[in-house]
Design an enzyme around this catalytic site. Sequence first.
Site, short mmCIF file in Angstrom:
data_model
loop_
_atom_site.label_atom_id
_atom_site.label_comp_id
_atom_site.label_asym_id
_atom_site.label_seq_id
_atom_site.Cartn_x
_atom_site.Cartn_y
_atom_site.Cartn_z
N ARG A 151 0.86 -1.57 0.28
CA ARG A 151 -0.75 -0.16 0.05
C ARG A 151 0.48 1.20 0.04
O ARG A 151 2.02 1.15 0.24
CB ARG A 151 -0.59 0.12 1.59
N GLY A 152 0.22 2.18 -0.12
CA GLY A 152 0.80 3.88 -0.50
C GLY A 152 1.03 4.23 -1.73
O GLY A 152 1.64 2.90 -2.51
N ALA A 153 0.80 5.02 -1.81
CA ALA A 153 0.88 5.52 -3.57
C ALA A 153 2.45 4.91 -4.11
O ALA A 153 2.69 4.32 -4.97
CB ALA A 153 0.87 7.11 -3.65
N ARG A 171 -6.16 -0.03 -7.54
CA ARG A 171 -6.61 0.97 -6.56
C ARG A 171 -7.04 2.12 -7.88
O ARG A 171 -5.71 2.44 -8.39
CB ARG A 171 -6.17 0.94 -5.32
N GLN A 199 -3.49 2.69 9.76
CA GLN A 199 -2.29 2.50 9.10
C GLN A 199 -1.40 3.60 10.40
O GLN A 199 0.01 2.77 10.29
CB GLN A 199 -2.23 3.23 8.42
N ASP A 205 -1.24 10.55 -1.99
CA ASP A 205 -1.93 9.90 -2.93
C ASP A 205 -1.71 10.39 -4.43
O ASP A 205 -1.32 9.88 -5.73
CB ASP A 205 -2.75 9.17 -2.68
N ASN A 218 -5.10 12.54 0.12
CA ASN A 218 -4.10 11.91 1.39
C ASN A 218 -5.31 10.83 2.20
O ASN A 218 -6.91 11.12 1.79
CB ASN A 218 -3.46 12.10 1.44
N LYS A 219 -5.00 9.74 2.86
CA LYS A 219 -5.73 9.65 3.53
C LYS A 219 -7.23 10.03 4.11
O LYS A 219 -6.79 11.23 5.17
CB LYS A 219 -5.12 8.61 4.91
#
Length: 374
Positions: free
Chosen positions: A60-62, A107, A213, A254, A264-265
């Site tokens: 995960r993570g861009a 995603r 996270q 992201d 972002n999150k």
Amino acid sequence: MQPADFTVPEPPVSPLRWSGSWRDGHLRLLDQTRLPRHETWLEHRTAAGVIDDIQRLAVRGAPAIGIAGAYALVLAARAVLEAFPAMSRPEFLEQLAEVAQPIADARPTAVNLPAAVARHLELANASPDAPEQIVAGLLEAAQALDAYEKDACEAMGRHGAAWLFGRTRFLTHCNAGSLVTSGIGTALAPFYVLHASGQAIHVTADESRPLLQGLRLTAYELAKAGVPYAVQADSAAAGLLRSGKIDAVVTGADRICANGDVVNKVGTYGVALAARSNGVPYVVAAPLSTLDANTATGDDVAIEDRPADARAYLAPETAPADLVAHAPAFDVTPAALVSAFVSEAGVIEQPDRRLLAPWLARAEALQTRTDPGR
Ligand code: MRU
């Protein structure tokens, strides 16, 4: 201090590794759904396995999903070649475009994944070579992206540390450390660099509900790196910012849109509002690969929703059986709330469309170059 004056440490953890050649190689991913209790490595020889791991957030993570997507394309291309060894080049390219689509779509929010797949497909299409050499070229391109992102982390760490120097108490949201890329991270990179350079710092990490996270992953890697930290409930962020005990907020992104809006999150927007309201700078650290010149504003981004298993996602034990959930994974922070952007290209303060233009041009050039060396 200047960026070059700082010490850059090794990443506390590296979440993805390719081993072997394009013919026999495989991708290893650290299963982030099992951290911090279990350090389990997953081995992939098919693209389907990588797609599944991207979707269930094992990787995960861009930047990391961009790199994983690039390696998945190698595995998908190899499978096409193995299934139809006598294929002509045009037939191979047609099949490759088909198998690439589910990787790019795994995603929707971070731009790194579709951008990496599109660029590597372009490389394949531009190559005059036979299918075997094209697959070898795709591995070269994936490894070049992997190496590029590692170097970008180091540069973000140095530029961010120089900008933040003198500040010691930080707040971050979600996880944007070494687990989201191939180097020391995006938002956490300046912290690692300040710490390795002998600065006494303290990081507060929002737990980052609902998937935690911050609690699980940021705490795990800050502890590994020896950086003093505390985790708090997301709802404590505004109060902490008001207390005067935070010198800067730093998050990753992201996707950064052409006007500077930051996706972002979920929860980042609230933190940015509270930071602005209390005179605390809000800094976004992200590589150029996260900039998206083709998306005008945050309103144009598809925000990933996780409604399928909403009950388990929001409150496993205590939710009513017929829970109706609102479950966005990301939110949009308007550019006006960002005090500074940090990337491998440096720092832009009070960003707007005009100031971001050179970075967007560089990002577009990176995303469309037709040779694998970035
Ligand atoms: O859903 P995730 O865990 O993949 O989301 C990641 C984030 O939102 C991170 O906080 C981040 O800043 C982007 S990745 C550098």
